[in-house]
Design an enzyme around this catalytic site. Structure first.
Site, PDB file in Angstrom:
ATOM      1  N   ALA A 124     -17.315  -3.554 -14.054  1.00  0.00           N
ATOM      2  CA  ALA A 124     -18.493  -3.933 -13.531  1.00  0.00           C
ATOM      3  C   ALA A 124     -18.440  -4.551 -11.910  1.00  0.00           C
ATOM      4  CB  ALA A 124     -20.135  -4.653 -13.541  1.00  0.00           C
ATOM      5  N   GLY A 125     -17.110  -4.288 -11.724  1.00  0.00           N
ATOM      6  CA  GLY A 125     -16.992  -5.397 -10.439  1.00  0.00           C
ATOM      7  C   GLY A 125     -16.789  -3.786  -9.158  1.00  0.00           C
ATOM      8  N   ARG A 179     -17.978  -7.474 -19.648  1.00  0.00           N
ATOM      9  CA  ARG A 179     -18.278  -8.365 -20.348  1.00  0.00           C
ATOM     10  C   ARG A 179     -19.360  -9.498 -19.685  1.00  0.00           C
ATOM     11  NH1 ARG A 179     -12.760 -12.023 -18.876  1.00  0.00           N
ATOM     12  NH2 ARG A 179     -13.486 -11.106 -16.788  1.00  0.00           N
ATOM     13  N   THR A 180     -19.997  -9.086 -18.030  1.00  0.00           N
ATOM     14  CA  THR A 180     -20.590 -10.117 -17.603  1.00  0.00           C
ATOM     15  C   THR A 180     -21.602  -9.391 -17.697  1.00  0.00           C
ATOM     16  OG1 THR A 180     -18.315 -11.547 -16.655  1.00  0.00           O
ATOM     17  CG2 THR A 180     -21.092 -11.605 -16.053  1.00  0.00           C
ATOM     18  N   VAL A 181     -22.816  -9.477 -18.844  1.00  0.00           N
ATOM     19  CA  VAL A 181     -23.445  -8.298 -18.221  1.00  0.00           C
ATOM     20  C   VAL A 181     -24.195  -8.665 -16.810  1.00  0.00           C
ATOM     21  CG1 VAL A 181     -25.292  -9.451 -19.873  1.00  0.00           C
ATOM     22  CG2 VAL A 181     -25.374  -6.794 -19.709  1.00  0.00           C
ATOM     23  N   ASP A 215     -13.683   6.931  -1.391  1.00  0.00           N
ATOM     24  CA  ASP A 215     -13.612   6.141  -3.105  1.00  0.00           C
ATOM     25  C   ASP A 215     -13.957   7.138  -3.816  1.00  0.00           C
ATOM     26  OD1 ASP A 215     -11.813   4.212  -2.236  1.00  0.00           O
ATOM     27  OD2 ASP A 215     -12.858   2.436  -2.870  1.00  0.00           O
ATOM     28  N   GLY A 260      -5.727   8.462 -13.345  1.00  0.00           N
ATOM     29  CA  GLY A 260      -6.152   7.844 -12.002  1.00  0.00           C
ATOM     30  C   GLY A 260      -5.702   8.018 -10.593  1.00  0.00           C
ATOM     31  N   LYS A 317     -12.907  -5.109   3.212  1.00  0.00           N
ATOM     32  CA  LYS A 317     -13.602  -2.805   2.847  1.00  0.00           C
ATOM     33  C   LYS A 317     -15.097  -3.916   3.090  1.00  0.00           C
ATOM     34  CE  LYS A 317     -11.662  -0.095  -0.668  1.00  0.00           C
ATOM     35  NZ  LYS A 317     -12.358   0.196  -1.079  1.00  0.00           N
ATOM     36  N   ILE A 344      -9.489   4.614 -13.179  1.00  0.00           N
ATOM     37  CA  ILE A 344      -8.632   4.265 -12.111  1.00  0.00           C
ATOM     38  C   ILE A 344      -8.124   3.859 -11.662  1.00  0.00           C
ATOM     39  CG2 ILE A 344     -11.450   4.672 -11.417  1.00  0.00           C
ATOM     40  CD1 ILE A 344     -11.199   1.918 -10.281  1.00  0.00           C
ATOM     41  N   SER A 393       1.285  -1.200   0.490  1.00  0.00           N
ATOM     42  CA  SER A 393      -0.165   0.007   0.165  1.00  0.00           C
ATOM     43  C   SER A 393       1.042   1.379  -0.123  1.00  0.00           C
ATOM     44  CB  SER A 393      -0.913   0.180   1.324  1.00  0.00           C
ATOM     45  OG  SER A 393      -1.719   1.287   1.777  1.00  0.00           O
TER      46      SER A 393
HETATM   47  P1  ATR Z   1     -12.430  -5.104  -8.994  1.00  0.00           P
HETATM   48  O1  ATR Z   1     -12.909  -4.915  -7.452  1.00  0.00           O
HETATM   49  O2  ATR Z   1     -10.536  -4.547  -8.668  1.00  0.00           O
HETATM   50  O3  ATR Z   1     -13.085  -4.059  -8.966  1.00  0.00           O
HETATM   51  P2  ATR Z   1     -13.606  -7.078  -9.755  1.00  0.00           P
HETATM   52  O4  ATR Z   1     -14.753  -7.294  -9.135  1.00  0.00           O
HETATM   53  O5  ATR Z   1     -12.560  -8.294 -10.295  1.00  0.00           O
HETATM   54  O6  ATR Z   1     -12.484  -6.244  -9.622  1.00  0.00           O
HETATM   55  O7  ATR Z   1     -13.894  -6.389 -11.513  1.00  0.00           O
HETATM   56  C1  ATR Z   1     -12.973  -6.971 -12.409  1.00  0.00           C
HETATM   57  C2  ATR Z   1     -13.962  -5.720 -13.974  1.00  0.00           C
HETATM   58  O8  ATR Z   1     -12.909  -5.726 -14.613  1.00  0.00           O
HETATM   59  C3  ATR Z   1     -15.119  -6.333 -13.964  1.00  0.00           C
HETATM   60  O9  ATR Z   1     -15.620  -5.293 -14.912  1.00  0.00           O
HETATM   61  C4  ATR Z   1     -14.379  -7.601 -14.580  1.00  0.00           C
HETATM   62  O10 ATR Z   1     -15.682  -7.996 -16.088  1.00  0.00           O
HETATM   63  P3  ATR Z   1     -16.839  -9.229 -15.574  1.00  0.00           P
HETATM   64  O11 ATR Z   1     -17.151  -8.523 -14.615  1.00  0.00           O
HETATM   65  O12 ATR Z   1     -17.047  -9.585 -17.055  1.00  0.00           O
HETATM   66  O13 ATR Z   1     -15.627 -10.071 -15.092  1.00  0.00           O
HETATM   67  C5  ATR Z   1     -13.422  -6.355 -15.977  1.00  0.00           C
HETATM   68  N1  ATR Z   1     -12.533  -7.207 -16.326  1.00  0.00           N
HETATM   69  C6  ATR Z   1     -11.070  -7.962 -16.126  1.00  0.00           C
HETATM   70  N2  ATR Z   1     -10.693  -8.492 -16.942  1.00  0.00           N
HETATM   71  C7  ATR Z   1     -11.224  -8.288 -18.176  1.00  0.00           C
HETATM   72  C8  ATR Z   1     -11.507  -9.027 -19.587  1.00  0.00           C
HETATM   73  N3  ATR Z   1     -10.427  -9.432 -19.956  1.00  0.00           N
HETATM   74  N4  ATR Z   1     -11.854  -8.478 -20.442  1.00  0.00           N
HETATM   75  C9  ATR Z   1     -13.390  -7.561 -20.105  1.00  0.00           C
HETATM   76  N5  ATR Z   1     -13.484  -7.235 -18.953  1.00  0.00           N
HETATM   77  C10 ATR Z   1     -12.748  -7.394 -17.763  1.00  0.00           C
END
Ligand code: ATR
Length: 285
Positions: A137-138, A161-163, A111, A248, A75, A225, A22
């Site tokens: 959307a993570g 990617r994962t809608v 954040d 970021g 968190k 970010i 950190s």
């Molecule tokens: P964080 O908490 O740091 O945001 P996370 O929850 O693992 O980490 O989320 C990572 C994000 O990057 C997600 O939106 C992920 O897409 P998915 O929800 O479909 O997994 C996205 N991401 C990571 N690698 C990717 C890739 N190769 N192509 C497209 N999206 C990606």
């Protein structure tokens, strides 16, 4: 020399697992020094299984900390275990900043404030647009969605990617937030004045897909970010295509401000000197 035990003044921490990479100790250490305040701020690594005990010692005063920052993977747990998480944390289901006040352990999430303060500082007027596109959307995208919505954007398009994960966030953050698959990216960028990457794509020199930013409004701002590297592949592409970019790093610096003020009693300022200090550290590691 380990002078932590002799340090006078409030003690604060950053906890995570791992926590040793950190950069928060560098940020808070710089502010303590430049403001001439007594106190300390140190990384304190806590394993997930030990976290409830860490929180108990914090609450009952045994650990002697005034509060601290919390990072991955704690968190969500800290939000659940705090006495009084604020409204921002409630909606996110996660907190990153803790402090003891009137004998209660309070929690917030800074954040989103870090995100908006960075844009305010480096590209004022960024919030004049009405439509924003958020890639990802993570966990990291949640505070960004909340901040952009609370700044008054009326259309927030979350593309992932994962809608299904984007749809979950659209449900959580209300009617201004829309979920889309990656294939819709070009379409939803039309008329948007702000583009934010919240995915890990392009982090640490990894390659990132090519994006055609041209559907964005002329004068749109593109931000990321991710701050390692400072100019991520998405920022490089956007700049080459004639858009304003904001890196970021300022989000990291500005999210630290409210915690410092709570623990040490003075509101610190994010300066170019601090930014350079962190950049120099990034270049060393
Ligand atoms: P964080 O908490 O740091 O945001 P996370 O929850 O693992 O980490 O989320 C990572 C994000 O990057 C997600 O939106 C992920 O897409 P998915 O929800 O479909 O997994 C996205 N991401 C990571 N690698 C990717 C890739 N190769 N192509 C497209 N999206 C990606």
């Amino acid at each position: 020399m380990d002078d932590s035990r002799e340090t006078l003044g409030p003690r604060a921490f950053v906890t995570g697992y791992p926590a040793k990479h950190s950069r928060s100790p560098l940020i808070h250490g710089h502010w303590l020094k430049t403001l001439g305040l007594q106190g300390s701020y140190q990384a304190h690594e806590v394993k997930p299984e030990d976290f409830p005990a860490f929180m108990r010692a914090l609450k009952n005063g045994e650990s002697g900390f005034a509060g601290g920052n919390v990072t991955i993977p704690h968190k969500e747990m800290v939000f659940k275990l705090a006495d009084e998480p604020d409204e921002l944390s409630e909606e996110l289901g996660a907190s990153n900043t803790l402090w003891i006040e009137d004998g209660r352990l309070k929690a917030t999430n800074t954040d989103g404030r870090g995100f908006t303060a960075n844009l305010d500082e480096r590209h004022s007027g960024w919030d004049k647009a009405t439509s924003a596109v958020i890639l990802g959307a993570g966990g990291a995208s949640r505070a960004v969605i909340q901040a952009v919505r609370d700044r008054g954007f009326s259309e927030i398009h979350v593309v992932n990617r994962t809608v299904d994960r984007a749809a979950e966030l659209a449900d959580r953050f209300g009617p201004k937030v829309y979920a889309h698959p990656i294939a819709a990216l070009g379409e939803v960028m039309k008329g948007a004045g702000l583009f934010i990457n919240t995915t890990s794509l392009g982090m640490d020199g990894e390659s990132a897909p090519q994006i055609d930013f041209s559907p964005l409004l002329s004068g749109a701002v593109v931000t990321d970010i991710v701050y390692v590297p400072l100019k991520t592949p998405f920022l490089k592409q956007a700049e080459e295509q004639g858009f304003a970019i904001v890196d970021g790093l300022g989000m990291l610096l500005h999210q630290a401000v409210p915690g410092f003020e709570k623990w040490f009693g003075q509101r610190p300022i994010v300066t170019e000197e601090l930014r350079s200090l962190i950049i120099a550290d990034m270049e060393r590691h």
